[in-house]
Design a protein around this motif. Structure first.
Motif, PDB file in Angstrom:
ATOM      1  N   VAL A  99      21.035  43.084  34.667  1.00 38.01           N
ATOM      2  CA  VAL A  99      22.007  43.660  34.800  1.00 38.01           C
ATOM      3  C   VAL A  99      21.618  45.269  34.429  1.00 38.01           C
ATOM      4  O   VAL A  99      20.871  45.362  33.608  1.00 38.01           O
ATOM      5  N   ASP A 100      22.324  46.145  35.212  1.00 36.91           N
ATOM      6  CA  ASP A 100      21.890  47.749  34.839  1.00 36.91           C
ATOM      7  C   ASP A 100      23.406  48.294  34.880  1.00 36.91           C
ATOM      8  O   ASP A 100      23.902  48.091  35.621  1.00 36.91           O
ATOM      9  N   ASP A 101      23.353  49.301  34.071  1.00 40.45           N
ATOM     10  CA  ASP A 101      24.487  49.900  33.740  1.00 40.45           C
ATOM     11  C   ASP A 101      24.461  51.136  34.491  1.00 40.45           C
ATOM     12  O   ASP A 101      25.477  52.020  34.165  1.00 40.45           O
ATOM     13  N   SER A 105      25.482  46.826  40.485  1.00 43.24           N
ATOM     14  CA  SER A 105      26.549  46.839  41.189  1.00 43.24           C
ATOM     15  C   SER A 105      26.676  45.366  41.317  1.00 43.24           C
ATOM     16  O   SER A 105      26.093  44.374  41.347  1.00 43.24           O
ATOM     17  N   ASP A 106      28.248  45.177  41.099  1.00 38.81           N
ATOM     18  CA  ASP A 106      28.545  43.773  40.864  1.00 38.81           C
ATOM     19  C   ASP A 106      28.690  42.912  42.196  1.00 38.81           C
ATOM     20  O   ASP A 106      29.214  41.750  42.344  1.00 38.81           O
ATOM     21  N   LYS A 130      23.184  43.214  38.795  1.00 32.44           N
ATOM     22  CA  LYS A 130      24.581  43.145  38.371  1.00 32.44           C
ATOM     23  C   LYS A 130      24.951  44.536  37.458  1.00 32.44           C
ATOM     24  O   LYS A 130      24.242  45.275  36.993  1.00 32.44           O
ATOM     25  N   ARG A 131      26.276  44.821  38.000  1.00 28.94           N
ATOM     26  CA  ARG A 131      26.588  46.069  36.993  1.00 28.94           C
ATOM     27  C   ARG A 131      27.374  45.675  35.699  1.00 28.94           C
ATOM     28  O   ARG A 131      26.988  46.368  34.631  1.00 28.94           O
ATOM     29  N   THR A 132      27.896  44.473  35.464  1.00 31.07           N
ATOM     30  CA  THR A 132      28.152  43.914  34.259  1.00 31.07           C
ATOM     31  C   THR A 132      28.135  42.666  34.018  1.00 31.07           C
ATOM     32  O   THR A 132      28.120  41.461  34.898  1.00 31.07           O
ATOM     33  N   LEU A 133      28.105  42.226  32.528  1.00 29.49           N
ATOM     34  CA  LEU A 133      27.917  40.837  32.185  1.00 29.49           C
ATOM     35  C   LEU A 133      28.953  40.110  32.741  1.00 29.49           C
ATOM     36  O   LEU A 133      29.017  38.659  33.082  1.00 29.49           O
ATOM     37  N   THR A 134      30.246  40.585  32.516  1.00 33.06           N
ATOM     38  CA  THR A 134      31.222  39.719  32.780  1.00 33.06           C
ATOM     39  C   THR A 134      31.226  39.217  34.123  1.00 33.06           C
ATOM     40  O   THR A 134      31.489  37.973  34.526  1.00 33.06           O
ATOM     41  N   ASN A 135      30.711  40.067  35.230  1.00 31.90           N
ATOM     42  CA  ASN A 135      30.816  39.494  36.622  1.00 31.90           C
ATOM     43  C   ASN A 135      29.648  38.455  36.802  1.00 31.90           C
ATOM     44  O   ASN A 135      29.428  37.777  37.701  1.00 31.90           O
TER      45      ASN A 135
END
Length: 277
Positions: A241-243, A258-259, A270-275
């Motif tokens: 994951v990268d912000d 990016s998600d 990914k962009r966010t942990l949620t995705n």
């Protein structure tokens, strides 16, 4: 009365433990009942509702556990390890007794149920291996024989036609962990013992959890004295994951989260942990 955690060794004695006209006794977790001239445990007279559970019974000349009375009633014999002796389970008389999850190895016989005074006894989830032939001799009326493993005898059974029920039994090497060291735990997961998940907790309408509170480790009760439990290495996957800020990135240097990415490499985080979840 309770007989717990004792070593009872011969020679010179006829019996290791005798129950004569006794009810409600508990004989459990004795690590050595051995070397007796007769039986390791002998039951006679009006003996009912006794529990013989979790003992090691070995090298007794004539019998391992001997029920010798028509008035031996509703006794519970379970999770005992019987080896290198006389006939491991000898039912000369008695009714309504239940034998569950015992192991019998390298004895003069596995189980012998005599005709006449032996009535409606039940055997579940036991393993009998490499005893003198025949492994099992049944002459008792109404004997229930279900979910047992009988293996490695020149003749596994005598008189199967006399069983009131003969259901879900197998004849396969149970794959004990270390038979030379008398470790009768079941092997697995590779190779997996055929006795794992091959037993029952409720056979012929008898709820065995009434007698045996050992937790079921798998889908079903195992055969034998131990409920197998295997610890496998967990299967893990790494995700990234990268912000979208590159400053101080350790695992995703130069990448932009990016998600729409799959998150499986440091170059496609990914962009966010949620995705990710």
């Amino acid at each position: 009365n309770r007989v717990v955690s004792n070593s009872i060794r011969g020679p010179g004695q006829s019996y290791g433990i005798t129950i004569s006209d006794g009810d409600g006794n508990v004989i459990t977790n004795n690590p050595a009942i051995s070397g007796q001239g007769g039986a390791g445990i002998y039951m006679t007279g009006y003996a009912s509702s006794n529990r013989i559970v979790g003992n090691v019974i070995a090298s007794n000349v004539s019998w391992g556990i001997h029920l010798d009375s028509a008035t031996a009633l509703a006794n519970e014999v379970g999770r005992n390890r019987l080896h290198t002796g006389g006939v491991s389970l000898f039912v000369f008389g008695g009714a309504g007794n239940i034998f569950f999850n015992n192991v019998s190895y390298n004895n003069a016989g596995g189980a012998r149920i005599d005709p006449g005074a032996s009535v409606s006894n039940a055997f579940y989830n036991n393993i009998f291996m490499s005893n003198s032939s025949p492994g099992i001799t049944n002459g008792g009326a109404g004997t229930l024989w279900e979910y047992n493993d009988v293996f490695g005898h020149v003749q596994n059974y005598r008189n199967t036609n006399l069983f009131a029920s003969f259901t879900a039994n197998i004849s396969a090497d149970p794959l004990f962990s270390n038979i030379a060291a008398r470790n009768f735990r079941l092997r697995g997961p590779t190779p997996m013992s055929p006795a794992v998940d091959a037993g029952t907790t409720n056979s012929s309408g008898v709820g065995l959890t009434r007698y045996d509170a050992t937790p079921v480790a798998g889908y079903f009760r195992d055969m034998g004295a131990y409920e197998a439990s295997f610890t496998n290495d967990a299967v893990t996957n790494d995700y990234y994951v990268d912000d979208a800020f590159n400053a101080g990135d350790l695992y995703t240097p130069g990448a932009v989260g990016s998600d729409t990415n799959d998150g499986k490499t440091s170059l496609s985080p990914k962009r966010t942990l949620t995705n990710l979840l």
